[in-house]
Structure formats: C-alpha cells, structure tokens
Design an enzyme around this catalytic site. Structure first.
Site, mmCIF file in Angstrom:
data_model
loop_
_atom_site.group_PDB
_atom_site.id
_atom_site.type_symbol
_atom_site.label_atom_id
_atom_site.label_comp_id
_atom_site.label_asym_id
_atom_site.label_seq_id
_atom_site.Cartn_x
_atom_site.Cartn_y
_atom_site.Cartn_z
ATOM 1 N N ASP A 149 1.483 -3.795 5.009
ATOM 2 C CA ASP A 149 2.197 -4.817 4.235
ATOM 3 C C ASP A 149 1.847 -6.192 4.783
ATOM 4 O OD1 ASP A 149 3.583 -2.992 2.582
ATOM 5 O OD2 ASP A 149 5.112 -2.694 4.120
ATOM 6 N N ASP A 183 2.701 -2.427 -3.964
ATOM 7 C CA ASP A 183 4.132 -2.510 -4.272
ATOM 8 C C ASP A 183 4.371 -3.430 -5.464
ATOM 9 O OD1 ASP A 183 4.673 -0.926 -2.023
ATOM 10 O OD2 ASP A 183 4.945 -2.670 -0.727
#
Length: 220
Positions: A149, A183
C-alpha cells in the site's frame, strides 16, 4: 481495423489497471523502505510505503490462517467474477455493467498477485529496500505475501469533541487508511455499479439463479 469485442475491451481494462497497479508496487518495493514517504501534493496527498497481511485499506484478518483463507477466498471470487463477466459478454448486458465488473476484477487480481508471489519474489522491506529474486529466498511462502500500500490522503485532521464517548479529545485524521491502486479500482467499480447499474446487476443475478433452477425443475 477489426473492432474489439466487449469481452476484449473488458480484458483491456483489467490489463491496464493491473499494469499500473503492479508497476507502482514494484517501484515502491525496489526504491523505498517500510515507513518511507514523500509529498505529492501539499499536505493532503503522500506516497507512504506500508504493507498489510489482510484486506483492503490496511485491515487484517486472523493471522496466518486468516491470511491463507482470505487469499483462497480472493482466488475463488476472481474466478467467479471472471465467469460472470464472460457470461454477461454473451448476453445483452450494457457496456457500463461489464466495465464496472472489470474494474472490480482488476483490483482483486492486483492484490491477489501480491499475496501469491511477492513473498517469494522479494526480501522484506523493513529497514532496507527489497531485493528482487534473493538467492536465499523471499520473506514468505506462496499465498502468504503482504499487499503493498502507498496512497495516503490525510485531507484534514483535528480533535474529536470532548463530549464524544471513548474518543473525546483524541486526534483524528481523515482519510487515515493507506491503500493502493487495486483497492481504488475495486472501490470505484463497486460504487459505479451501485449508482448506475444496480437494477441491471440484480436483474442479471436473478436471471442467473432462474437459469440454474430451470434444469432442476425440468428434471422433476
């Protein structure tokens, strides 16, 4: 030039999202250490390198066993979405519905790739930049890799009012979760489908259930 079929267009969307997602993740892994960050725009958009073992937006699920279960669930979900996309491409489903599902599929695949192979391809990134294809092996086994991330948007911060139970007076940041392009693809796809194609999506699901029940009724 021959025009691309709707299924080929969906595959192109999936490929483009995957290419962008994986390119950014590999670049982050090879040039940054866990916790490294830099500003992109002002104080509201940062690249901040983190990794997580679980779900989207940094959430985790049940340790190593939960990680394995989640990875297997993702694989089954991707197969199901892929099958559904193929089915829709043969029907009269709108391009918008197929496009939205393609975004969801691309995002799910992006994070599955991290879970499946990143642990075997890279060393960990704690206190150092990761090494690709290390001689001694990677930091985790198949399906136990961590999801990369990096997108952080602390749009504004402040303190909870003192009258709010449990968190009164504590600092808050919006938006706190750190996420990735995969995401984002899932979130955009789901929101787009719910806003613009909810009726069509549920209609197709109902039709699929009826098609599955018809052979059983005929057999009776």
């Amino acid at each position: 030039m021959k025009r691309l079929s709707i299924l080929q267009q969906a595959a192109l969307v999936v490929f483009a999202v995957l290419l962008l997602d994986q390119s950014v993740k590999i670049w982050i892994k090879m040039t940054m250490k866990i916790g490294d960050s830099f500003q992109v725009f002002g104080n509201w958009f940062y690249i901040l390198f983190t990794e997580n073992k679980g779900m989207a937006f940094g959430m985790e699920f049940g340790g190593d066993f939960g990680k394995l279960a989640l990875s297997l669930f993702r694989i089954v979900a991707v197969i199901g979405i892929g099958w559904y996309l193929h089915k829709l491409s043969k029907s009269n489903a709108s391009k918008g519905l197929i496009f939205g599902l393609a975004l969801v599929l691309a995002g799910a695949l992006g994070n599955i790739i991290d879970s499946m192979v990143y642990g075997m391809l890279f060393t960990d990134s704690y206190g150092r930049m990761a090494e690709f294809l290390p001689a001694a092996g990677g930091y985790a086994s198949f399906l136990h890799g961590r999801v990369v991330d990096m997108l952080y948007f602390p749009l504004f911060e402040g303190f909870y009012p003192s009258w709010i139970p449990f968190v009164g007076g504590e600092e808050f940041v919006f938006f706190r979760p750190i996420f990735n392009i995969a995401d984002s693809s899932i979130s955009i796809g789901v929101v787009y489908l719910l806003i613009f194609h909810r009726k069509e999506l549920f209609k197709e699901e109902h039709k699929t259930i009826e098609d599955q029940e018809t052979p059983a009724k005929n057999a009776e």
